[in-house]
Scaffold this active site. Structure first.
Site, PDB file in Angstrom:
ATOM      1  N   GLY A 171     -30.324  22.509 -18.126  1.00  0.00           N
ATOM      2  CA  GLY A 171     -30.014  21.274 -17.413  1.00  0.00           C
ATOM      3  C   GLY A 171     -28.618  20.790 -17.758  1.00  0.00           C
ATOM      4  N   ASN A 201     -25.791   3.612 -22.884  1.00  0.00           N
ATOM      5  CA  ASN A 201     -27.143   3.117 -22.565  1.00  0.00           C
ATOM      6  C   ASN A 201     -27.607   2.062 -23.558  1.00  0.00           C
ATOM      7  OD1 ASN A 201     -27.695   4.635 -24.808  1.00  0.00           O
ATOM      8  ND2 ASN A 201     -29.596   5.472 -24.001  1.00  0.00           N
ATOM      9  N   LYS A 259     -25.116   3.134 -16.322  1.00  0.00           N
ATOM     10  CA  LYS A 259     -24.630   3.692 -17.589  1.00  0.00           C
ATOM     11  C   LYS A 259     -23.114   3.925 -17.651  1.00  0.00           C
ATOM     12  CE  LYS A 259     -28.843   6.014 -19.112  1.00  0.00           C
ATOM     13  NZ  LYS A 259     -29.426   7.281 -19.593  1.00  0.00           N
ATOM     14  N   ASP A 269     -29.157   8.233 -26.166  1.00  0.00           N
ATOM     15  CA  ASP A 269     -29.963   9.342 -25.611  1.00  0.00           C
ATOM     16  C   ASP A 269     -29.901  10.550 -26.546  1.00  0.00           C
ATOM     17  OD1 ASP A 269     -31.040   8.359 -23.220  1.00  0.00           O
ATOM     18  OD2 ASP A 269     -29.227   8.785 -22.085  1.00  0.00           O
ATOM     19  N   GLY A 286     -27.353  13.772 -17.116  1.00  0.00           N
ATOM     20  CA  GLY A 286     -26.960  12.802 -18.143  1.00  0.00           C
ATOM     21  C   GLY A 286     -27.603  13.066 -19.493  1.00  0.00           C
TER      22      GLY A 286
HETATM   23  P1  NDP Z   1     -30.250  13.955 -14.017  1.00  0.00           P
HETATM   24  O1  NDP Z   1     -30.745  13.658 -12.645  1.00  0.00           O
HETATM   25  O2  NDP Z   1     -28.896  13.497 -14.442  1.00  0.00           O
HETATM   26  O3  NDP Z   1     -30.291  15.561 -14.234  1.00  0.00           O
HETATM   27  C1  NDP Z   1     -31.399  16.313 -13.853  1.00  0.00           C
HETATM   28  C2  NDP Z   1     -31.189  17.753 -14.295  1.00  0.00           C
HETATM   29  O4  NDP Z   1     -32.390  18.482 -14.001  1.00  0.00           O
HETATM   30  C3  NDP Z   1     -30.052  18.462 -13.560  1.00  0.00           C
HETATM   31  O5  NDP Z   1     -29.416  19.349 -14.444  1.00  0.00           O
HETATM   32  C4  NDP Z   1     -30.797  19.248 -12.475  1.00  0.00           C
HETATM   33  O6  NDP Z   1     -30.141  20.434 -12.060  1.00  0.00           O
HETATM   34  C5  NDP Z   1     -32.035  19.650 -13.263  1.00  0.00           C
HETATM   35  N1  NDP Z   1     -33.146  20.015 -12.381  1.00  0.00           N
HETATM   36  C6  NDP Z   1     -33.859  19.201 -11.563  1.00  0.00           C
HETATM   37  N2  NDP Z   1     -34.802  19.922 -10.933  1.00  0.00           N
HETATM   38  C7  NDP Z   1     -34.684  21.203 -11.367  1.00  0.00           C
HETATM   39  C8  NDP Z   1     -35.370  22.422 -11.085  1.00  0.00           C
HETATM   40  N3  NDP Z   1     -36.397  22.461 -10.237  1.00  0.00           N
HETATM   41  N4  NDP Z   1     -34.985  23.551 -11.738  1.00  0.00           N
HETATM   42  C9  NDP Z   1     -33.956  23.519 -12.622  1.00  0.00           C
HETATM   43  N5  NDP Z   1     -33.255  22.408 -12.907  1.00  0.00           N
HETATM   44  C10 NDP Z   1     -33.618  21.266 -12.294  1.00  0.00           C
HETATM   45  O7  NDP Z   1     -31.363  13.394 -14.998  1.00  0.00           O
HETATM   46  P2  NDP Z   1     -31.221  12.993 -16.540  1.00  0.00           P
HETATM   47  O8  NDP Z   1     -30.393  13.998 -17.228  1.00  0.00           O
HETATM   48  O9  NDP Z   1     -30.850  11.574 -16.647  1.00  0.00           O
HETATM   49  O10 NDP Z   1     -32.737  13.103 -17.035  1.00  0.00           O
HETATM   50  C11 NDP Z   1     -33.376  14.358 -17.131  1.00  0.00           C
HETATM   51  C12 NDP Z   1     -34.773  14.133 -17.699  1.00  0.00           C
HETATM   52  O11 NDP Z   1     -34.663  13.643 -19.019  1.00  0.00           O
HETATM   53  C13 NDP Z   1     -35.576  13.089 -16.915  1.00  0.00           C
HETATM   54  O12 NDP Z   1     -36.836  13.654 -16.598  1.00  0.00           O
HETATM   55  C14 NDP Z   1     -35.763  11.942 -17.874  1.00  0.00           C
HETATM   56  O13 NDP Z   1     -37.049  11.381 -17.787  1.00  0.00           O
HETATM   57  C15 NDP Z   1     -35.617  12.628 -19.223  1.00  0.00           C
HETATM   58  N6  NDP Z   1     -35.094  11.719 -20.242  1.00  0.00           N
HETATM   59  C16 NDP Z   1     -35.868  11.523 -21.341  1.00  0.00           C
HETATM   60  C17 NDP Z   1     -35.451  10.674 -22.328  1.00  0.00           C
HETATM   61  C18 NDP Z   1     -36.325  10.471 -23.522  1.00  0.00           C
HETATM   62  O14 NDP Z   1     -36.014   9.561 -24.296  1.00  0.00           O
HETATM   63  N7  NDP Z   1     -37.345  11.253 -23.730  1.00  0.00           N
HETATM   64  C19 NDP Z   1     -34.168   9.951 -22.238  1.00  0.00           C
HETATM   65  C20 NDP Z   1     -33.395  10.277 -21.045  1.00  0.00           C
HETATM   66  C21 NDP Z   1     -33.875  11.113 -20.083  1.00  0.00           C
HETATM   67  P3  NDP Z   1     -29.015  20.430 -10.871  1.00  0.00           P
HETATM   68  O15 NDP Z   1     -27.802  19.813 -11.474  1.00  0.00           O
HETATM   69  O16 NDP Z   1     -28.836  21.865 -10.565  1.00  0.00           O
HETATM   70  O17 NDP Z   1     -29.613  19.616  -9.749  1.00  0.00           O
END
Ligand code: NDP
Length: 285
Positions: free
Chosen positions: A131, A93, A72, A108, A134
């Site tokens: 969160g 994307n 991306k 997104d 991305g």
């Molecule tokens: P990233 O890996 O970039 O970010 C993940 C985020 O989740 C971070 O902020 C991380 O926190 C947080 N996180 C993970 N585990 C925990 C936890 N146990 N408790 C609290 N916070 C947590 O992922 P993306 O942003 O790319 O994607 C996030 C979700 O969005 C994915 O599940 C994806 O499937 C979904 N998504 C859905 C879309 C749709 O069209 N419906 C499109 C794009 C994404 P930290 O920074 O502290 O690790």
């Protein structure tokens, strides 16, 4: 649509190997429904080959393509121009190819916003965004551009939340602040929209972001980005408390609708696409 016509319009996705890309089923179902002679093909593109793949898409006169992680950010170096949102977000994307020129967008956040607008108007609203990855970044930028009055970003890793809040303050007319996520997050009384943009809940119907459920209020909008399973525990709990819930399928469907509008100028039937996703992920209710 024949599906065997060598002159079909080509669209698709550049991603890393994944067993199942639901976007393929969703968009191809809509192409068939509308009898559009186009295909949506998932291509396994390794990071070292991204430039060749982009040049190949242009050479083969693809109409456009999506790209997922890890492409991306890197894909930007192969593009001719970026939309305003993609520039601010710093990630692309969705690429549209017209007359040999490549324009990058980020759907997104736009997909999320289109879905949100089906239940509430974001302008003037106060948002709690959980969160700072991305998806959260893209959603925050679109919310800022759409005129939300305030966004509170919470994340375990506070620097990432602060980076998003700063982006909103500096690059949109919106206001935002970051808070570290320690223990059970309390939802402030005056929040209109609560968004789970973490990956918590993906593939696990019982996982839930760590929030104090009794601080959710009836009438609040609670949205989840998780498409699989769509009926996340957060949404089930929020519904029990009288909140208006929004699942991650709408975000995914609207991204498809927006992408194909950019590529082909055609508006696909969202219901057909949602149905194709429900066949894969199960239905919300
Ligand atoms: P990233 O890996 O970039 O970010 C993940 C985020 O989740 C971070 O902020 C991380 O926190 C947080 N996180 C993970 N585990 C925990 C936890 N146990 N408790 C609290 N916070 C947590 O992922 P993306 O942003 O790319 O994607 C996030 C979700 O969005 C994915 O599940 C994806 O499937 C979904 N998504 C859905 C879309 C749709 O069209 N419906 C499109 C794009 C994404 P930290 O920074 O502290 O690790």
């Amino acid at each position: 649509m024949s599906g065997t016509n060598f002159l079909s319009i080509l669209t698709g996705s550049f991603s890393t190997p994944c067993a199942d890309n639901p976007t393929v089923a969703m968009i191809e179902a809509a192409y068939r429904h509308h009898k559009i002679d186009a295909r949506y093909i998932n291509c396994d593109v390794k990071p070292a080959n991204l430039g060749d793949a982009v040049h190949g898409a242009r050479a083969m006169e693809w109409a456009g393509f999506n790209c997922s992680l890890p492409h991306k950010v890197e894909v930007i170096s192969y593009l001719d121009e970026l939309s305003e949102a993609a520039q601010i977000i710093g990630a692309v994307n969705c690429v549209t190819i017209r007359d040999g020129r490549l324009k990058g967008d980020n759907t997104d956040g736009k997909g999320f916003l289109a879905s949100l607008k089906s239940v509430t108007e974001p302008k003037g609203k106060k948002v709690l965004l959980m969160g700072a990855g991305g998806a959260a970044r893209a959603i925050a930028v679109e919310l800022g551009l759409a005129g939300t009055s305030h966004i509170t970003v919470i994340n375990r890793e506070p620097d990432k939340a602060e980076a998003i809040a700063a982006l909103i303050r500096e690059k949109t007319n919106g206001d935002a602040l970051a808070r570290p996520w320690e223990g059970k997050a309390q939802i402030p009384e005056d929040i209109d929209i609560v968004i789970n943009a973490t990956s918590v809940g993906l593939g696990d119907a019982e996982a839930m972001p760590d929030i104090a459920l009794d601080t959710l209020k009836g009438g609040q909008v609670v949205a989840d980005v998780i498409p699989n399973p769509p009926a996340t525990r957060l949404l089930r709990e929020a519904k029990k408390r009288g909140c208006i819930t929004l699942d991650g399928l709408g975000m995914l469907v609207n991204q498809g609708v927006i992408g194909v509008e950019l590529w082909l100028g055609e508006t696909l039937d969202a219901e057909v696409m949602k149905h194709a996703l429900q066949e894969i992920f199960g239905s919300h209710d």
